[in-house]
Design an enzyme around this catalytic site. Structure first.
Site, PDB file in Angstrom:
ATOM      1  N   SER A 148       1.398  -1.119  -0.361  1.00 29.77           N
ATOM      2  CA  SER A 148       0.172  -0.077   0.095  1.00 29.77           C
ATOM      3  C   SER A 148       1.052   1.322  -0.395  1.00 29.77           C
ATOM      4  CB  SER A 148      -1.135  -0.259   1.408  1.00 29.77           C
ATOM      5  OG  SER A 148      -1.718   1.050   1.565  1.00 29.77           O
TER       6      SER A 148
HETATM    7  N1  LIG Z   1      -6.260   8.413   2.279  1.00 29.44           N
HETATM    8  C1  LIG Z   1      -5.939   7.279   2.351  1.00 29.44           C
HETATM    9  C2  LIG Z   1      -6.380   6.293   1.369  1.00 29.44           C
HETATM   10  C3  LIG Z   1      -5.197   4.833   2.131  1.00 29.44           C
HETATM   11  C4  LIG Z   1      -6.112   3.758   1.608  1.00 29.44           C
HETATM   12  O1  LIG Z   1      -7.145   3.949   0.624  1.00 29.44           O
HETATM   13  N2  LIG Z   1      -5.924   2.927   1.368  1.00 29.44           N
HETATM   14  C5  LIG Z   1      -5.942   1.452   0.795  1.00 29.44           C
HETATM   15  C6  LIG Z   1      -4.567   0.331   0.089  1.00 29.44           C
HETATM   16  S1  LIG Z   1      -3.539   1.117  -0.417  1.00 29.44           S
HETATM   17  C7  LIG Z   1      -7.045   0.138   1.340  1.00 29.44           C
HETATM   18  O2  LIG Z   1      -6.750   0.708   2.468  1.00 29.44           O
HETATM   19  N3  LIG Z   1      -7.485   0.031   1.467  1.00 29.44           N
HETATM   20  C8  LIG Z   1      -8.944  -1.198   1.391  1.00 29.44           C
HETATM   21  C9  LIG Z   1     -10.637  -0.707   1.615  1.00 29.44           C
HETATM   22  O3  LIG Z   1     -10.410   0.757   1.564  1.00 29.44           O
HETATM   23  O4  LIG Z   1     -11.199  -1.083   1.698  1.00 29.44           O
HETATM   24  C10 LIG Z   1      -4.664   7.349   3.024  1.00 29.44           C
HETATM   25  O5  LIG Z   1      -4.240   8.181   2.807  1.00 29.44           O
HETATM   26  O6  LIG Z   1      -4.488   6.466   4.439  1.00 29.44           O
END
Ligand SMILES: N[C@@H](CCC(=O)N[C@@H](CS)C(=O)NCC(=O)O)C(=O)O
Length: 265
Positions: free
Chosen positions: A11
């Site tokens: 990530s």
């Molecule tokens: N704006 C957030 C974005 C975090 C994000 O979308 N992470 C992804 C992985 S890269 C995630 O956890 N996806 C799982 C989901 O949305 O259920 C940050 O910067 O922490």
């Protein structure tokens, strides 16, 4: 007690926090969240982060659920100076602007570019999505018009978030050094920072995953059989079918097992 970071190496936002921690010399207790197993949707994780995203930071009573907010907090709390996140209003406004650009445009384009390969059996990034990524690179090139770093003459947490996103995007839609010489030189400068090395293991894992996705045989995104399984009226689309790959376990703590769920993005 060291702050706890729930994360996964693939990530980009998780890696942005690792870069910040490394730059500040802060020790974090890392807990791997296996998105493919749906660990981010388990009740105990949702209690920490209802958005079911990684990273999440826990520092005593404080819980922070966004990488940009985490990085700003870490600098404010743990840095002896404000270089990485300046207190000066104008300088900070520029850093914040870049951080919001990452959230709204750059990282978002990573999600859009990665999803067809990871979850829809595509072998390539769709042209329209690739065009959006190139448009985002154009904005970055403009940010660097007068500056060495993304928010001025000094490296800040804006560089960490944007670099974690761009180095990941570069795997999917390579940054053309002729079209984007400033972005190319900035990426190079970033990679030369000693603490930026912490970005590399996750990036290498991502390269492997993308290589496998791009190498697989043609496979229509929705086969006839698959279409039959979608009951639009009942919205009973089974997301489990969309899991095409597994996040590699990190050598750290894990939340434990869980049911596979679909597109973690
Ligand atoms: N704006 C957030 C974005 C975090 C994000 O979308 N992470 C992804 C992985 S890269 C995630 O956890 N996806 C799982 C989901 O949305 O259920 C940050 O910067 O922490």
């Amino acid at each position: 007690m060291a702050p706890i970071l729930y994360m996964t190496l693939l990530s980009p936002p998780s890696r942005a926090v690792l870069i910040t921690a490394q730059a500040l010399g802060i020790e974090l207790e890392l807990k791997n969240v296996d998105l493919a197993k749906g660990e981010h949707r388990r009740p105990e994780y949702l209690q920490l982060n209802p958005l079911h995203t990684v990273p999440t930071l826990i520092d005593g009573e404080t819980i922070i659920t966004d990488s940009h907010a985490i990085n700003a907090y870490l600098v404010r709390k743990y840095s002896s100076d404000d270089k990485l996140y300046p207190r000066d209003h104008s300088k900070r406004a520029l850093v914040d602007q870049r951080l919001h650009f990452d959230t709204g445009i750059l990282f978002n384009s990573f999600r859009n570019a990665a999803a067809p390969l990871f979850y829809r059996k595509s072998k390539e990034v769709p042209q329209e999505t690739a065009n959006q990524v190139v448009e985002a690179y154009r904005f970055l090139e403009a940010f660097l018009e007068k500056n060495k770093w993304m928010a001025g003459g000094e490296v800040t947490i804006a560089d960490f978030s944007l670099a974690a996103s761009v180095t990941s995007l570069d795997v999917l839609v390579p940054v053309d050094s002729l079209l984007f010489p400033k972005v190319t030189a900035w990426m190079q400068r970033f990679q030369e920072l000693s603490y930026a090395k912490v970005n590399e293991p996750g990036l290498n894992d991502l390269k492997e995953v993308v290589k496998k996705c791009m190498a697989r045989g043609p496979s229509p995104s929705l086969t006839a059989a698959r279409v039959k399984k979608i009951d639009l009226a009942a919205s009973s689309f089974d997301p489990g079918d969309r899991v095409l790959w597994r996040w590699r376990p990190f050598h750290g703590h894990s939340l434990g097992g869980g049911q596979a769920v679909g597109d973690p993005y």
